[in-house]
Design an enzyme around this catalytic site. Structure first.
Site, mmCIF file in Angstrom:
data_model
loop_
_atom_site.group_PDB
_atom_site.id
_atom_site.type_symbol
_atom_site.label_atom_id
_atom_site.label_comp_id
_atom_site.label_asym_id
_atom_site.label_seq_id
_atom_site.Cartn_x
_atom_site.Cartn_y
_atom_site.Cartn_z
ATOM 1 N N ASP A 1 0.814 -1.218 0.000
ATOM 2 C CA ASP A 1 0.000 0.000 0.000
ATOM 3 C C ASP A 1 0.845 1.265 0.000
ATOM 4 O O ASP A 1 2.062 1.221 0.221
ATOM 5 C CB ASP A 1 -0.954 -0.006 1.212
ATOM 6 C CG ASP A 1 -0.306 -0.500 2.504
ATOM 7 O OD1 ASP A 1 0.931 -0.507 2.588
ATOM 8 O OD2 ASP A 1 -1.045 -0.876 3.420
ATOM 9 N N ASN A 41 -7.988 -2.987 14.208
ATOM 10 C CA ASN A 41 -9.366 -3.260 13.773
ATOM 11 C C ASN A 41 -9.420 -4.438 12.793
ATOM 12 O O ASN A 41 -10.428 -4.674 12.153
ATOM 13 C CB ASN A 41 -9.985 -2.008 13.131
ATOM 14 C CG ASN A 41 -9.214 -1.541 11.908
ATOM 15 O OD1 ASN A 41 -8.246 -2.187 11.487
ATOM 16 N ND2 ASN A 41 -9.635 -0.422 11.323
ATOM 17 N N HIS A 49 -7.483 -4.755 10.092
ATOM 18 C CA HIS A 49 -7.136 -4.468 8.687
ATOM 19 C C HIS A 49 -5.852 -5.171 8.276
ATOM 20 O O HIS A 49 -4.970 -5.422 9.090
ATOM 21 C CB HIS A 49 -7.097 -2.954 8.396
ATOM 22 C CG HIS A 49 -5.939 -2.199 8.951
ATOM 23 N ND1 HIS A 49 -6.064 -0.947 9.514
ATOM 24 C CD2 HIS A 49 -4.614 -2.480 9.026
ATOM 25 C CE1 HIS A 49 -4.882 -0.504 9.898
ATOM 26 N NE2 HIS A 49 -3.981 -1.420 9.617
ATOM 27 N N GLU A 76 -9.781 -1.981 5.152
ATOM 28 C CA GLU A 76 -10.419 -1.639 6.415
ATOM 29 C C GLU A 76 -11.731 -2.432 6.558
ATOM 30 O O GLU A 76 -12.264 -2.932 5.559
ATOM 31 C CB GLU A 76 -10.734 -0.137 6.425
ATOM 32 C CG GLU A 76 -9.497 0.759 6.343
ATOM 33 C CD GLU A 76 -8.769 0.927 7.678
ATOM 34 O OE1 GLU A 76 -8.823 0.009 8.527
ATOM 35 O OE2 GLU A 76 -8.145 1.977 7.868
HETATM 36 C C1 F6R Z 1 1.296 -1.421 6.261
HETATM 37 C C2 F6R Z 1 0.098 -2.204 6.415
HETATM 38 C C3 F6R Z 1 -0.726 -2.182 7.662
HETATM 39 C C4 F6R Z 1 0.062 -2.585 8.915
HETATM 40 C C5 F6R Z 1 -0.837 -2.546 10.146
HETATM 41 C C6 F6R Z 1 -0.086 -2.893 11.409
HETATM 42 O O1 F6R Z 1 1.857 -1.625 4.973
HETATM 43 O O2 F6R Z 1 -0.215 -2.849 5.501
HETATM 44 O O3 F6R Z 1 -1.795 -3.073 7.484
HETATM 45 O O4 F6R Z 1 0.588 -3.873 8.748
HETATM 46 O O5 F6R Z 1 -1.392 -1.267 10.280
HETATM 47 O O6 F6R Z 1 0.856 -1.902 11.674
HETATM 48 P P1 F6R Z 1 1.935 -2.057 12.838
HETATM 49 O O7 F6R Z 1 2.897 -3.104 12.375
HETATM 50 O O8 F6R Z 1 2.586 -0.700 12.916
HETATM 51 O O9 F6R Z 1 1.212 -2.443 14.072
#
Ligand code: F6R
Length: 250
Positions: free
Chosen positions: A67, A136, A138, A143
């Protein structure tokens, strides 16, 4: 689905690096799906260390990130392109033209999504997809929703994600509201999926995603449908899940 538990964050990074290194040695021109966020940083440090000590050659791999924020160019310090350069690409021998991230500043984001999906296909699809998990549920920026988006798409970030990601920005107002992300369908197409989770704060959502109903309201639940999904969690993150799914000896 397989659950692998390590005592702590360093342990999951070591195990994830072993899985990546094995894949790269088996297939030097493999296609890696990569993630940003806090969780993969220790894995990237391990890959850098292995490259620097001469035990890992990344010169033939292709990488595709999940992303990118809309509105941020690759030279913006909070863009995911910048993150990847600083945390991995600047320190290893992957030729720059083999590292792919959606453009956050494309004039036509829908067209950019189609271009990105076609590029992944033209490289033969993703061999191993790395994921983190949001509080959440994702994955990428898929989302909670009422459907699972198939391919790469433009998405609006939820307030909780904007709030969680504001730790990297000067203020919450600066966090972009939209992103381009691979879809749940793109993620499921990967031959192998490796989801890393660390810390008590991920325990509840990890358990709900992997043992609750498969629903777009909890996007990571879709991973239950993949035939080679590995959940790599430290003891804190696995504390609820491991009561239901026995951890594998590997
Ligand atoms: C980032 C991504 C997000 C993160 C998620 C967890 O490329 O795809 O889905 O993997 O927000 O983030 P952290 O690792 O910071 O808890």
């Amino acid at each position: 689905m397989k659950l692998i538990v390590a005592p702590d964050y360093a342990g999951i990074c070591e195990k994830a690096a072993n899985i990546f290194a094995d894949e790269i040695r088996r297939n030097p021109a493999c296609v890696l799906g990569l993630a940003t966020g806090s969780t993969p940083v220790g894995l990237y440090q391990q890959l850098i260390r292995r490259y620097q000590d001469g035990t890992l050659d990344l010169s033939h791999v292709q990488t595709f990130n999940l992303d990118e924020y809309c509105g941020l160019a690759g030279d913006h310090p909070q863009s995911y392109r910048w993150f990847m350069q600083k945390n991995l690409f600047d320190h290893v021998n992957i030729p720059p033209q083999q590292t792919h991230i959606p453009s956050g500043i494309a004039d036509d984001p829908e067209e950019e999504c189609r271009r990105y999906d076609a590029l992944i296909e033209s490289c033969g699809g993703i061999d191993i997809q790395l994921l983190g998990i949001g509080h959440n549920g994702h994955i990428g920026f898929n989302e909670p929703d009422d459907h699972f988006p198939v391919g790469s798409h433009l998405t609006r970030l939820t307030d909780s994600t904007i709030q969680a990601n504001s730790r990297f920005f000067a203020s919450e107002d600066e966090v972009p509201t939209h992103a381009i992300t691979m879809g749940a369908g793109s993620i499921l197409k990967a031959k192998k999926i490796l989801l890393m989770a660390s810390g008590q704060g991920k325990a509840e959502i990890l358990c709900r995603s992997m043992t609750g109903p498969v629903t777009p309201a909890v996007p990571a639940s879709v991973l239950q449908l993949h035939r080679d999904a590995v959940i790599l969690a430290d003891e804190a993150a696995a504390s609820l899940l491991c009561r239901i799914i026995p951890p594998s000896e590997e």
